[in-house]
Design an enzyme around this catalytic site. Structure first.
Site: not given
Length: 162
Positions: A8-9, A51, A73, A128, A138
């Site tokens: 994740d970024g 990301e 994501d 999320h 995250d």
């Protein structure tokens, strides 16, 4: 060796402070599970750059060729491979179908090099949405972005926000 990767970024503003997080896990032939968490924060960057960097550092951490299931994501990252955008960009000399330069070319080239020795499957995961490893990535990314120790994203170009 089969490795499961979640990435994740995050960016606080786009551009703004940012960070990435990655969790790699594998089970050795003896049945022992190994988990590695990676993260880093940057002073000024974009969400898409983070990301990409999450996927890059995860793949660069692998010391031998692996079968990798990489969960992100980021549709930007996943679709670039699953919808063959990268191949089109390369065919057109790193230009989009609208004949504009591809953004983040430094990281796309680094990602291609990082994935080269591996068999990588890119899988999209809804962000999320409560998936424990996505949520952990995250947390790693946002904590890195909010930390007092931030690096310089040397490839970031002002005005090149996603």
């Amino acid at each position: 060796m089969r490795v499961i990767v979640y990435t994740d970024g995050a960016a606080r503003g786009n551009p703004g402070r940012g960070g990435y997080g990655a969790v790699l896990s594998c089970v050795t032939p003896s049945g022992k599970e190994h988990v590695l968490e990676l993260s880093r924060g940057y002073e000024r960057t974009t969400n898409n750059r983070m990301e990409l960097l999450a996927a890059i550092v995860a793949l660069e951490a692998l010391k031998r060729p692996c079968e990798v299931e990489l969960h992100s994501d980021s549709q930007y990252v996943v679709n670039a491979f699953n919808k063959h955008w990268v191949e089109g960009w390369q065919r057109r000399g790193w230009q989009t179908s609208q004949k504009k330069p591809v953004k983040n070319i430094d990281l796309w080239k680094r990602l291609l090099a990082a994935k080269e020795p591996h068999r990588v499957t890119f899988m999209w995961v809804k962000g999320h949405a409560g998936h424990p490893l996505n949520e952990r990535c995250d947390q790693l990314a946002t904590s890195a972005a909010d930390s007092g120790t931030l690096d310089i994203d040397t490839g970031f170009v002002e005005g090149d926000a996603d």
